[in-house]
Write a protein that holds these residues in place. Structure first.
Motif: not given
Length: 461
Positions: A235-236, A241-246, A427-428
């Motif tokens: 995902e990273k 992952i950026e879409i999921i965490i959003a 997200l790092s």
């Protein structure tokens, strides 16, 4: 809650529908069934191969009960002798089995210190169920069988155990001719341990049996650790992952990943358990058909192992072990930026996992019992070492529960500590060294916590 449920179901469905899941279950399932059917399979394919059974056995029967024209002791003698004559076993039976009702031949507490010509003694007697009850009431009596083993052939011992299993039913049938004796359970003989035998080979047997107990746990834990990290890395690396965490909180994502994996492992453990049940049932059917009594009940009784608690703790340790390492794997996956990076950052944890595995494998051969017991209470090693120690009798069930409680407390503490770090690292894309990366993650987590606190204070104002 809906988002959490969706992520759990999605991850679970993805794993169950994979080809790897089907293939691994076929392979592991066949292996578990083969292992659980081993006692009877060995008997079927090897038999006695011309071995001569020339043990001398003494049966002392003081019950006074007779079946037909034969007392219970003679019936046991005939059952043992003629069953071993079965051609499929391939034994040459030259047993000497003597039966007596003489009370002078009742074994004493010092039996093993006395000079005896027999290699085995079977003592059959009556005992009051309720010592304060009516001593003349036949229903207040039960048959007890004690077996003294001074070097009997295993086949002879197993057949004696089978032969005495019906004695309580015979007594009931004699006392109550009009009732169904099949409702009476099997008689379980008491194996009187020889205190003069320092090591009868049980340690060697258990040392060989250790991999059978540990390998499924090791496979499950390794899979959990690798799978959760690989999913997060995927995902990273694709920026998904950026879409999921959003859409969901990092804590929800962290929880969903672990709960999805734990649910999958529960299903996997259930399947492993069912494979074992199929194998054990098959083994019992073959054992009864063959008549040699090569059942797991006889095997564990001869090794003085209580099988059910061992199986229970194997399942418990497999579950808490996968939970522990999946939590750690999720954090390491969140720190990594690609698959190559993940392979490097996971190395220290894999060393811990391997150390625990090797400690469990060699538990039976290590000279220091204390050293291997200590590993049972170190959370990262407990899931693999504890079941072996319990099976070998190095620890009691109470001590095993203490080990489980320690791991559970450690897992809870780990989740509390890692959750805020996961939020800071997911997200790092920091490419510094591992320890510096962890240090930076801790700083970021503290900053996020302070910002959250300030936001809440301002919002309340």
């Amino acid at each position: 809650m809906k988002k959490l449920s969706y992520l759990i179901k999605y991850g679970l469905k993805k794993r169950i529908m994979s080809k790897a899941f089907v293939i691994s279950n076929v392979v592991v399932g066949l292996l578990i069934i083969a292992v659980t059917m081993l006692p009877s399979l060995v008997t079927m394919f090897t038999g006695g191969k011309g071995e001569v059974l020339n043990d001398t056995i003494l049966i002392v029967n003081t019950t006074g009960y007779e079946v037909g024209e034969a007392d219970l002791g003679t019936r046991v003698k005939d059952t043992v002798y003629y069953s071993l004559l079965n051609p499929q076993f391939g034994y040459e039976v030259e047993l000497t089995i003597n039966v007596t009702t003489n009370a002078n031949r009742i074994p004493t507490d010092n039996y093993y210190d006395e000079t005896n010509i027999e290699k085995g003694l079977v003592y059959i007697y009556l005992e009051l169920i309720d010592p304060d009850g009516n001593p003349l009431d036949k229903d207040n009596e039960k048959i007890v069988v004690k077996i003294y083993d001074s070097g009997m052939h295993p086949a002879v011992l197993q057949m004696i155990q089978v032969a005495v299993s019906d004695l309580q039913r015979f007594k009931y049938q004699i006392d109550h001719p009009t009732f169904d004796p099949t409702l009476v359970s099997d008689l379980q003989p008491v194996m009187v341990e020889n205190p003069n035998v320092v090591d009868d080979g049980v340690s060697e047997i258990m040392a060989a049996f250790a991999p059978v107990v540990i390998i499924p746990i090791f496979i499950l834990i390794t899979f959990a650790f690798q799978a959760i990290g690989a999913e997060i890395i995927e995902e990273k690396s694709t920026k998904a992952i950026e879409i999921i965490i959003a859409s969901v909180k990092p804590s929800t994502h962290f929880l969903a990943k672990n709960l999805s994996l734990i649910s999958f492992q529960l299903i996997q453990l259930f399947l492993y358990f069912m494979y074992g049940v199929v194998g054990i049932v098959g083994n019992e059917l073959i054992s009864k058909a063959g008549g040699l009594g090569s059942s797991w009940g006889n095997v564990t009784q001869s090794l003085d192992i209580d099988l059910l608690p061992v199986i229970g703790f194997v399942l418990i340790c497999a579950l808490i072990g996968t939970t522990l390492y999946s939590v750690v794997g999720a954090f390491i996956g969140s720190l990594s930026i690609n698959q190559e990076d993940y392979q490097q950052t996971q190395s220290p944890v894999m060393l811990l996992l391997t150390f625990g595995y090797m400690g469990a494998i060699f538990a039976g051969t290590l000279g220091s019992k204390e050293a291997i017991l200590i590993l049972s209470y170190i959370p990262f090693f407990t899931p693999m070492v504890l079941p072996v120690n319990l099976a070998m009798g190095f620890m009691t069930i109470g001590e095993a529960w203490i080990g489980v409680a320690i791991v559970l407390a450690f897992v809870v503490l780990l989740v509390i500590l890692i959750s805020p770090l996961y939020r800071a690292s997911i997200l790092s894309y920091d490419q510094s060294g591992l320890f510096k990366r962890i240090k930076n993650t801790i700083k970021t987590a503290k900053a996020l916590k302070e910002n959250q606190k300030m936001y809440e204070e301002n919002h309340l104002e």
